[in-house]
Each structure stands twice: as C-alpha cells, then as structure tokens.
Design an enzyme around this catalytic site. Structure first.
Site, PDB file in Angstrom:
ATOM      1  CG  MET A  32      30.406  39.901  41.002  1.00 47.97           C
ATOM      2  SD  MET A  32      31.528  41.289  40.790  1.00 47.97           S
ATOM      3  CE  MET A  32      33.022  40.630  41.460  1.00 47.97           C
ATOM      4  CG  HIS A  39      29.574  31.446  44.287  1.00 43.12           C
ATOM      5  ND1 HIS A  39      30.705  31.267  43.542  1.00 43.12           N
ATOM      6  CD2 HIS A  39      29.533  32.754  44.603  1.00 43.12           C
ATOM      7  CE1 HIS A  39      31.331  32.421  43.409  1.00 43.12           C
ATOM      8  NE2 HIS A  39      30.645  33.345  44.040  1.00 43.12           N
ATOM      9  N   GLY A 150      28.869  35.482  51.699  1.00 44.42           N
ATOM     10  CA  GLY A 150      29.920  34.654  52.304  1.00 44.42           C
ATOM     11  C   GLY A 150      30.781  35.460  53.268  1.00 44.42           C
ATOM     12  CE  LYS A 152      36.880  34.654  48.956  1.00 41.46           C
ATOM     13  NZ  LYS A 152      37.633  35.869  48.611  1.00 41.46           N
ATOM     14  CD  GLN A 156      30.631  41.813  49.090  1.00 43.36           C
ATOM     15  OE1 GLN A 156      31.134  42.385  48.146  1.00 43.36           O
ATOM     16  NE2 GLN A 156      30.226  40.561  49.006  1.00 43.36           N
ATOM     17  CG  LEU A 187      36.515  26.906  47.611  1.00 42.22           C
ATOM     18  CD1 LEU A 187      35.466  26.093  46.854  1.00 42.22           C
ATOM     19  CD2 LEU A 187      37.890  26.437  47.191  1.00 42.22           C
ATOM     20  CB  SER A 188      38.471  33.295  45.701  1.00 39.17           C
ATOM     21  OG  SER A 188      38.512  34.394  44.821  1.00 39.17           O
ATOM     22  CB  SER A 189      35.411  33.864  41.131  1.00 34.56           C
ATOM     23  OG  SER A 189      34.167  33.594  41.726  1.00 34.56           O
ATOM     24  NE  ARG A 190      39.092  38.972  43.228  1.00 33.46           N
ATOM     25  CZ  ARG A 190      39.193  40.118  42.581  1.00 33.46           C
ATOM     26  NH1 ARG A 190      40.212  40.331  41.802  1.00 33.46           N
ATOM     27  NH2 ARG A 190      38.261  41.040  42.702  1.00 33.46           N
TER      28      ARG A 190
HETATM   29  O1  PAF Z   1      30.684  39.280  46.504  1.00 31.82           O
HETATM   30  C1  PAF Z   1      30.431  39.455  45.295  1.00 31.82           C
HETATM   31  O2  PAF Z   1      30.521  38.553  44.467  1.00 31.82           O
HETATM   32  C2  PAF Z   1      30.044  40.854  44.842  1.00 31.82           C
HETATM   33  O3  PAF Z   1      30.733  41.828  45.544  1.00 31.82           O
HETATM   34  C3  PAF Z   1      28.523  41.091  44.870  1.00 31.82           C
HETATM   35  C4  PAF Z   1      27.995  41.048  46.286  1.00 31.82           C
HETATM   36  C5  PAF Z   1      27.824  40.057  44.016  1.00 31.82           C
HETATM   37  C6  PAF Z   1      28.208  42.480  44.300  1.00 31.82           C
HETATM   38  O4  PAF Z   1      28.629  42.601  42.988  1.00 31.82           O
END
Ligand code: PAF
Length: 280
Positions: A32, A39, A150, A152, A156, A187-190
């Site tokens: 995202m 990433h 990932g 993390k 998911q 690490l996280s975009s958040r």
């Molecule tokens: O992990 C993510 O960044 C999102 O959940 C993904 C897998 C890109 C789906 O939008």
C-alpha cells in the site's frame, strides 16, 4: 537502474508481464506504498528468485474499517519510486480504484473460518475479506509465479494462504521475516505517523514480546500472558490484545503449548494502531 516504470492500468501491465514470462519468472510484492526497509527486503528477496518483479502500490479502501485510518494512511508515491530506483528489473503498478475494482467485478466473501474471528479479525470486522478481495484481483491481473508477504502481518499471511488454496491459485506464497529497527521496533508504514517520542514509547511492544519469549516455558501460556500483560502495562500504550496462539489454527493457548506458538499483539500509540508478533 533508475526510477522504475510505473503502469497505471491492468491492461498495459498485463501485456508487459506476458512478454516477460516468455523468458523468466515473475515475482509480485503487493504493497500500500509508504515503503520502508521491510518492503525493500521483500523486493530484494523477489529479485533473487525471479527475473522480473512487479510491486503494486494501492491503498485499498475495502480493507479499512475506519474512515480516518484510510484518510490518514501515508501516501508517498514519489519517495516510494525513488527508494526503488536502486533496483533493476522492478516495475510498479500504481492503479486507481476503478482499475482494481471494475464495474463487472464480482466478489463473494470466502470462508475464512476462525481466521476471520480471532485477533485482528475480531477487532477489524471485514478487514480480511477486503484484503482477500484486493489480493485476488491483483493476482488475476499480475498472475505471478511467486508473491511475497511480510511475517509482521502474520494473520494476513495465513488468510492469503487459505485464499490461494480455496481459489486454486497456482502462485507460491513466500513469507519474509519482520524487518526491525536496531532497537526492535517492527517497521510499518504507520510508524511514519508517530512522533519521536511515540517511536520510543512503541518499543514496549517488541520489549514485551521478547520478555515473554525469554520466560520459562514450564509456565503455561496463560501465565506467560499474564506476566506479559503486566510488563506491557509499564509502558504508555493502550493495549487491544496480547495473546499466545497456535500458529496454524490461531486458537488461543492457555494450559498447554503447541509446537508452533506465536504471541500476537495490537496496541495504540498516539492513536496509531500498531501490530507485531513473535514466535515463542
Ligand atoms: O499488507 C499490505 O500492505 C496489504 O494488506 C496488501 C497485502 C498490500 C493488500 O492491500
């Protein structure tokens, strides 16, 4: 090397991918955006195993169950592209909503069973069906040999594996270890939304996980969780859950350990929801 080529429509992207498949494998890293080292480690891994790597950048509205979380999600396309300019053989797919969700798109929620009820599923209703929907559509567009996720986002990953099985995708799902800063923060975009102080306070998350891992496992999981909660409460974050679960079924472990136990946590730091996990 240089900035990666960006495709915004499935139609053009598909023809580039079809041509590439004549000479090698295609790897896929769905994201995202707001890319970080985590990433980039997925992209690196994908480059080792494929001759072309597609990175998608799409902030998927269907997986946000909170409107402000969606609008606050960082969007940094130019920086993302610059970060990827160190790589060769990477192309980017950055579509608009209508490309991923065309009018004729039909999605029937899939049976995620317990995976959708526990941990993240319990606190973010609809989240995983949104993830399944977007990843299914992305898989149809990209049709990679391998896709990279990932660890993390532990739950998911389990959901994606279930989806691949149920929908018969012949795509290999590769999981990659959580990337941490030197002081342990996953690490996280958040994390971009945290202040300097918030980043320091967020360390209680990984500290608690490591503390629990280090405890004597002659204690039952329930005792380790109790001690973990007490440790976490020394920090300033607001806990959503802290649970030891079986890595496959995600069922909470209380009296007995299973062969693969993992501790999962979600907490709020400065209104930013952070998650992490650690194999026990
Ligand atoms: O992990 C993510 O960044 C999102 O959940 C993904 C897998 C890109 C789906 O939008």
């Amino acid at each position: 090397m240089g900035m990666p080529t960006v495709y915004t429509t499935a139609h053009v992207l598909s023809s580039v991918i079809s041509a590439a498949k004549k000479t090698g494998d295609v790897g896929f890293v769905p994201t995202m955006g707001a890319l970080h080292e985590g990433h980039l480690s997925l992209v690196q891994k994908a480059l080792e195993q494929n001759s072309l790597v597609v990175v998608s950048i799409f902030v998927n509205p269907t997986q946000f169950n909170n409107a402000s979380d969606l609008s606050n999600y960082p969007r940094t396309l130019n920086t993302d592209l610059e970060l990827m300019s160190v790589f060769d053989r990477v192309i980017v797919y950055a579509p608009g909503v209508e490309d991923i969700y065309p009018e004729h798109d039909f999605f029937e929620p899939i049976d995620l069973g317990e995976l959708d009820m526990r941990l993240e599923g319990a606190f973010r209703p609809g989240h995983f069906q949104g993830v399944v929907h977007v990843v299914r559509n992305l898989f149809h567009i990209v049709q990679p040999h391998r896709a990279y996720f990932g660890e993390k986002d532990f739950q998911q990953l389990a959901v994606i594996r279930r989806m691949v099985k149920l929908l018969n995708f012949s795509i290999e799902i590769i999981s990659c270890p959580t990337y941490r800063s030197v002081n342990g923060l996953a690490l996280s975009s958040r994390n971009m939304r945290l202040t300097h102080q918030g980043r320091a306070e967020a360390l209680i998350i990984s500290e608690t996980l490591n503390y629990m891992k280090g405890l004597d496992h002659d204690h039952p999981p329930s005792k380790v969780m109790e001690l973990g909660h007490a440790h976490f409460s020394k920090g300033k974050l607001t806990l959503e859950y802290l649970e030891i679960v079986d890595a496959e079924s995600l069922m909470k472990l209380t009296d007995e350990w299973s062969d693969h136990a993992v501790c999962c946590i979600a907490a709020y730091c400065e209104d930013v929801r952070l998650i992490d996990n650690l194999a026990m």
